[in-house]
Design a protein around this motif. Structure first.
Motif, PDB file in Angstrom:
ATOM      1  N   ARG A 161       1.188  -0.975  -0.169  1.00  0.00           N
ATOM      2  CA  ARG A 161      -0.448  -0.118  -0.329  1.00  0.00           C
ATOM      3  C   ARG A 161       0.914   0.800   0.130  1.00  0.00           C
ATOM      4  N   LEU A 162       2.021   1.417   0.773  1.00  0.00           N
ATOM      5  CA  LEU A 162       2.875   1.989   0.592  1.00  0.00           C
ATOM      6  C   LEU A 162       3.847   2.389  -0.507  1.00  0.00           C
ATOM      7  N   ILE A 163       3.858   1.704  -1.000  1.00  0.00           N
ATOM      8  CA  ILE A 163       4.664   1.204  -2.350  1.00  0.00           C
ATOM      9  C   ILE A 163       3.578   2.068  -3.081  1.00  0.00           C
ATOM     10  N   LYS A 164       2.777   1.869  -3.613  1.00  0.00           N
ATOM     11  CA  LYS A 164       1.347   2.040  -4.703  1.00  0.00           C
ATOM     12  C   LYS A 164       1.621   3.444  -3.887  1.00  0.00           C
ATOM     13  N   LYS A 165       1.265   3.718  -2.708  1.00  0.00           N
ATOM     14  CA  LYS A 165       0.715   5.432  -2.896  1.00  0.00           C
ATOM     15  C   LYS A 165       2.237   6.752  -2.513  1.00  0.00           C
ATOM     16  N   LYS A 166       3.186   6.507  -2.411  1.00  0.00           N
ATOM     17  CA  LYS A 166       4.152   6.857  -3.075  1.00  0.00           C
ATOM     18  C   LYS A 166       5.028   6.612  -4.648  1.00  0.00           C
ATOM     19  N   PHE A 167       4.934   5.458  -4.790  1.00  0.00           N
ATOM     20  CA  PHE A 167       5.484   5.619  -6.000  1.00  0.00           C
ATOM     21  C   PHE A 167       4.828   5.203  -6.681  1.00  0.00           C
ATOM     22  N   GLY A 168       3.910   4.921  -6.634  1.00  0.00           N
ATOM     23  CA  GLY A 168       3.007   4.649  -8.063  1.00  0.00           C
ATOM     24  C   GLY A 168       2.578   4.903  -9.465  1.00  0.00           C
ATOM     25  N   LYS A 169       3.518   6.346  -9.327  1.00  0.00           N
ATOM     26  CA  LYS A 169       3.517   6.796 -11.222  1.00  0.00           C
ATOM     27  C   LYS A 169       5.370   6.376 -11.256  1.00  0.00           C
TER      28      LYS A 169
END
Length: 206
Positions: A161-169
């Motif tokens: 969840r943290l990876i997608k939120k902060k580095f998702g783009k």
């Protein structure tokens, strides 16, 4: 016993430190110091000293302590440290903390449960990091173990969840981005193995 001197407390300018027979005896709020007329006295009896400690100091410290915990949930250690910082003695601070604990104003287990829940929602960290933060706030190992063991917290899911939120783009296969991901998550206490696992799960899904 003779009141030999008094001075402003170094911890709190609103507190007065009183010395009896050239030895530090206690600190109390300036208004209480004036109300009791201690500045006019040269002698003080055991009965007067007992009254000051039992009725004046504890009452004053307890009043302030209740105000603190009504504004913010605090652990025993935090409340104790707060009272010390306001100029109250260790003895008085401990008595007040124990009294408020008995009355239910402070409860380290409830504090730990709320702390872990809020951290998991607002600023997720590893269980290892949560354990360290709770320990720093004076929570006992037994309470920490019980709270963390009963808290449903899948670190892999949290990491994803943290990876997608902060580095998702970003392109997670880019070594530079991957390095940033590891740096960000290890700073929050997550293990290299779990971070790698989370990254692989996301890359597979994509």
């Amino acid at each position: 016993m003779i009141i030999t001197s008094f001075e402003k407390s170094s911890k709190n300018k609103d507190m007065i430190s009183v010395f009896i027979d050239n030895q530090y005896a206690f600190s109390l709020p300036e208004e209480e110091y004036l109300r009791l007329g201690l500045y006019e006295k040269s002698e003080i009896t055991e009965e007067e000293l007992g009254y000051i400690k039992r009725e004046v100091l504890i009452k004053s410290a307890k009043s302030k302590a209740i105000k603190y915990v009504s504004l913010k949930l605090m652990s025993e250690k935090e409340l104790y440290s707060k009272l010390l910082s306001k100029g109250f003695d260790e003895e008085i601070s401990r008595i007040v903390v124990d009294d408020l604990k008995a009355l239910g104003y402070i409860n380290d287990k409830i504090y730990a449960q709320k702390f872990v829940f809020e951290r998991s929602k607002l600023k997720p960290k590893s269980k290892k990091m949560l354990r360290m933060e709770l320990s720093n706030r004076g929570i006992s190992d037994d309470i920490i173990d019980e709270v963390l063991d009963n808290f449903e917290y899948d670190e892999i899911t949290v990491i994803e969840r943290l990876i997608k939120k902060k580095f998702g783009k970003y392109d997670l296969t880019d070594p530079k981005i991957e390095k940033k991901v590891f740096s960000f998550l290890t700073h929050r206490g997550f293990s290299y193995e779990n971070i790698r696992h989370g990254l692989l799960n996301i890359c597979k899904d994509e």
